[in-house]
Write an enzyme that holds these catalytic residues in place. Structure first.
Site, mmCIF file in Angstrom:
data_model
loop_
_atom_site.group_PDB
_atom_site.id
_atom_site.type_symbol
_atom_site.label_atom_id
_atom_site.label_comp_id
_atom_site.label_asym_id
_atom_site.label_seq_id
_atom_site.Cartn_x
_atom_site.Cartn_y
_atom_site.Cartn_z
ATOM 1 N N ARG A 28 -10.857 3.228 -1.539
ATOM 2 C CA ARG A 28 -10.357 2.365 -0.453
ATOM 3 C C ARG A 28 -10.732 3.013 0.876
ATOM 4 O O ARG A 28 -9.996 3.856 1.391
ATOM 5 C CB ARG A 28 -8.836 2.223 -0.542
ATOM 6 N N GLU B 165 -10.551 -11.399 -5.938
ATOM 7 C CA GLU B 165 -9.147 -11.314 -5.506
ATOM 8 C C GLU B 165 -8.614 -12.656 -5.036
ATOM 9 O O GLU B 165 -7.438 -12.785 -4.745
ATOM 10 C CB GLU B 165 -9.017 -10.343 -4.325
ATOM 11 N N ARG C 261 -15.562 0.750 -1.799
ATOM 12 C CA ARG C 261 -15.302 -0.588 -1.263
ATOM 13 C C ARG C 261 -15.447 -0.559 0.251
ATOM 14 O O ARG C 261 -14.951 0.371 0.912
ATOM 15 C CB ARG C 261 -13.882 -1.012 -1.636
ATOM 16 N N ASN D 85 -4.007 -6.992 -7.702
ATOM 17 C CA ASN D 85 -2.878 -7.013 -6.751
ATOM 18 C C ASN D 85 -2.978 -8.255 -5.865
ATOM 19 O O ASN D 85 -2.026 -9.022 -5.724
ATOM 20 C CB ASN D 85 -2.885 -5.779 -5.839
ATOM 21 N N CYS E 4 -9.525 -3.000 -10.991
ATOM 22 C CA CYS E 4 -9.097 -1.852 -10.179
ATOM 23 C C CYS E 4 -7.740 -2.094 -9.538
ATOM 24 O O CYS E 4 -7.249 -1.262 -8.789
ATOM 25 C CB CYS E 4 -10.136 -1.503 -9.128
ATOM 26 N N HIS F 264 0.795 -1.230 0.000
ATOM 27 C CA HIS F 264 0.000 0.000 0.000
ATOM 28 C C HIS F 264 0.822 1.272 0.000
ATOM 29 O O HIS F 264 0.371 2.294 -0.503
ATOM 30 C CB HIS F 264 -1.046 -0.049 1.110
ATOM 31 N N ARG G 259 2.596 -10.124 -1.607
ATOM 32 C CA ARG G 259 2.742 -8.916 -2.434
ATOM 33 C C ARG G 259 3.697 -7.899 -1.830
ATOM 34 O O ARG G 259 4.115 -6.950 -2.487
ATOM 35 C CB ARG G 259 1.366 -8.277 -2.670
HETATM 36 C C1 PEP Z 1 -6.267 -5.366 -5.326
HETATM 37 O O1 PEP Z 1 -6.024 -6.266 -4.513
HETATM 38 O O2 PEP Z 1 -5.974 -5.421 -6.531
HETATM 39 C C2 PEP Z 1 -6.925 -4.134 -4.865
HETATM 40 C C3 PEP Z 1 -7.302 -3.203 -5.709
HETATM 41 O O3 PEP Z 1 -7.080 -3.992 -3.516
HETATM 42 P P1 PEP Z 1 -5.923 -3.523 -2.515
HETATM 43 O O4 PEP Z 1 -4.712 -3.208 -3.345
HETATM 44 O O5 PEP Z 1 -6.429 -2.330 -1.786
HETATM 45 O O6 PEP Z 1 -5.752 -4.700 -1.643
HETATM 46 MG MG MG Z 2 -6.975 -6.209 -2.582
#
Ligand code: PEP
Ligand code: MG
Length: 677
Positions: free
Chosen positions: A424, A558, A460, A581, A629, A317, A592
């Protein structure tokens, strides 16, 4: 009001039923202190077992008063009656929390196009930064040249823990001065913070540093021969431990506050000032061991030339925040702080991850050429602000913005966002000492919706957990937080947090084209349970006579579970949004945030692409829209693959909107072939 005789003086006392949401935590405590200080009377709050001065932040905290508790408020002195009444009234009012209006957006958050930075499309030109020994994880494309600024909180120098008797008075004065300096600085900082949640955290820390009991405990430890530093450290730590024993959701955050206050006072004792991103000079390259979302959330990063960090990965993030400002960024460079510390200049290529210390003349020249080419490119991109992109074979595509809060709205609308594809909401919660309540959330969601009256806004629901901890939510420590109580799982497990958000969303729905989506969905039951909660919130609002509206409920895809049950989920969801992501992280079983597995955690991996195709096919069968997204939506090659698979909305950070629109306009979907991947 009853009267009782204690010792020599008469106490006026009354019972108060505490209705402040969450009980006596930092913010209401600040308010109680503020009220008490307005009177001359001595005022105390008492539970059955202990009492605390109404002017002592620490003692009040340690009372551990919860919402619903009945306590005694008592006072003695001339204006005791007034003081007791005022404090009781405050504690008994349900909505006693003072609401700050949402932060006014700064004049502009657009990254200032300085001559020394430039965004550059990944993989389209050779990197101007070559021959470098340092290559990290590319996080945000763009080249930059600037002098390094090492972002490191000052370390506390060791000092002897014991002092000679003739130093006691001096050490006591030193401790008093440090406590005063910290509380004063924090109060000043709280006044100037544009972000109300940061301001509240600072006020709470200021109250702790001004706490008389803490000051006294420090003074007596020094009187026993301990140094000021040892006394500050020991008292802060023992109080933090005491706070941790309280049975309260807020306890852990308060204990952290206590430790943070201790660290600030320790720095002040040694004449050291804490750093914030705002202290980094304009045009500098910020170099850090690690930057967390908490370090950067709420801060304006647009003055930075580039960011370089030892830890962190391109999908974490902190990375997403850096991209939202379009700052060239490279993470995953162990030892970079030491390597760069003494450099005069640093060259950064965020597209390739190359970082060069004191670049030679030739690299310098190449960089400056790249920077001016990118400036031209930026000027060319301007015209895409108002374009509603259509592919060359006539398919209209929505390019929407990913935002973290109202502060991103100016940047998104100026860039030409066609609505919001992902808000977010966790950024409204993450750095807070207390959770935002329903009214505050309603105001924020409404503000966002009103900025896009003609476009869909997808908000979200809270996605806490994983690499997004939240100070105000007491999360149990988990061995695998990314596989734990995250996103929808946490919300369903804590309806006291989820319901106010759902109620705020229902109320905000009257003010625009709201769509709501649920993060981390793995089962159909999670959607059904949420729908039941929404229905119950609707009934509640109806009974209370509050206005609310409908919204479409969709889900983020996801998890591999969501991919393989996409047909079943599509029957319950109004739309899909691919969170590439996390989808990449979970499909590839590669954290990640861990640079060691960055080469696996890549959305272009065929396994991830296949997952996207399966989801698009299920969406087509159910005739529901599908968007992307995740960060891959801004990738020129991958976005083409996604659109060809059936995606019709790309939601990207504001800094990427114009570029993505240009990419879409240049595409011929029928032409895109698998070899492009
Ligand atoms: C994702 O996981 O692609 C997403 C958009 O959510 P975040 O990055 O906030 O976990
Ligand atoms: Mg996510």
């Amino acid at each position: 009001m009853g009267k009782s005789e204690t010792a020599a003086q008469a106490w006026l006392e009354r019972k108060a039923s505490v209705r402040v949401s969450g009980g006596l935590h930092a913010r209401p405590i600040s308010e109680v202190i503020r009220i008490a200080k307005g009177y001359d009377a001595e005022v105390e709050l008492a539970t059955g077992v202990q009492q605390a001065s109404a002017r002592s932040s620490l003692k009040l905290l340690l009372l551990g008063v919860k919402e619903g508790d009945i306590i005694t408020v008592r006072g003695r002195g001339d204006d005791a009656g007034l003081a007791v009444d005022a404090i009781s009234a405050f504690l008994e009012r349900k909505d006693t929390e003072t609401h700050s209006p949402p932060a006014a957006p700064p004049a502009s958050q657009a990254p200032a196009p300085t001559p020394e930075t430039a965004s550059r499309k990944a993989d389209t030109a050779p990197s101007p930064v070559v021959g470098t020994p340092l290559t990290g994880v590319p996080v945000c494309a763009g080249v930059a040249l600037g002098s390094p600024f090492v972002f490191q909180q000052p370390k506390i120098d060791p000092e002897p823990a014991q002092i000679a008797p003739d130093s006691i008075a001096r050490e006591q004065a030193r401790a008093r001065a440090a406590l005063n300096a910290v509380s004063q600085r924090l109060r000043e900082a709280a006044q100037t913070k544009a972000n109300p949640s940061s301001a509240m955290v600072m006020e709470a820390l200021a109250d702790l540093s001004a706490d008389e009991d803490w000051a006294e405990a420090i003074q007596s430890m020094i009187a026993e021969g301990n140094s000021a530093l040892a006394a500050v450290d020991a008292t802060a730590e023992s109080t933090a431990r005491q706070i941790e024993t309280l049975e309260s959701d807020y306890a852990r955050a308060r204990a952290e506050d206590m430790r943070a206050a201790g660290h600030l006072v320790a720095m002040a004792l040694q004449g050291k000032k804490p750093l914030s991103v705002g202290d980094v000079p304009a045009g500098a390259v910020l170099v850090a061991e690690e930057l967390t979302a908490a370090h950067m959330g709420g801060e304006d990063l647009s003055h930075l030339a580039a960011i370089v960090a030892e830890r962190g990965a391109s999908n974490g993030h902190a990375a997403i925040l850096a991209r939202s400002f379009g700052i060239p960024t490279v993470f995953g460079l162990p030892g970079v702080v030491n390597a760069i510390k003494k450099a005069r200049m640093v060259a950064v290529d965020g597209a390739t991850g190359a970082v060069m210390v004191d670049p030679d003349v030739e690299t310098n020249a190449r960089l400056r050429a790249a920077i001016s080419a990118a400036a031209e490119d930026r000027a060319e991109l301007e015209r895409f602000t108002t374009v509603k992109p259509v592919t060359r074979d006539g398919v209209s595509i929505i390019v929407a913005a990913n935002i973290g809060g109202v502060n991103d709205l100016d940047f998104a609308t100026e860039a030409g966002a066609m609505g919001v594809g992902l808000m977010r909401t966790e950024f409204l919660f993450i750095e807070r000492a207390e959770l935002p309540d329903e009214d505050e959330q309603y105001q924020v969601y409404r503000t966002v919706l009103e900025r896009f009256p003609d476009d869909d806004v997808i908000i979200r629901t809270l996605d806490i957990g994983g690499d997004k901890p939240c100070r105000a939510i007491d999360l149990q420590k988990e061995d695998n937080p990314f596989l734990g109580l995250r996103g929808i799982r946490l919300c369903l497990a804590k309806p006291e947090i989820f319901r106010p958000q759902l109620r705020a969303l229902l109320r905000a729905a009257c003010h625009g084209r709201l769509k709501v989506m649920l993060p981390m969905i793995a089962t159909v039951d999670e959607i059904s349970e949420t729908k039941a909660l929404i229905e119950s919130c609707e009934h509640e609002l109806e009974r209370e006579g509050k206005t609310y509206g409908p919204f479409e409920l969709g889900i983020m895809v996801e998890t591999p579970a969501a991919v393989f049950s996409a047909d079943a989920l599509a029957k319950e969801a109004a739309f899909f949004s691919l969170g590439t992501n996390d989808l990449t992280q979970y499909v590839m079983a590669a954290d990640r945030t861990n640079p060691a597995v960055a080469s696996l955690s890549r959305p272009e991996n065929p396994a991830v692409i296949e997952a996207v195709r399966l989801v698009c096919a299920a969406a087509a069968r159910a005739d529901i829209p599908v968007g992307v997204c995740g960060e891959a939506a801004a990738d020129p090659v991958l976005s083409a693959v996604f659109l060809q698979a059936g995606v019709r909305e790309l939601s990207v950070s504001a800094a990427a909107i114009r570029r993505v629109k240009r990419q879409v306009c240049a595409l011929e979907l029928r032409e895109t072939t698998e070899q492009d991947v």
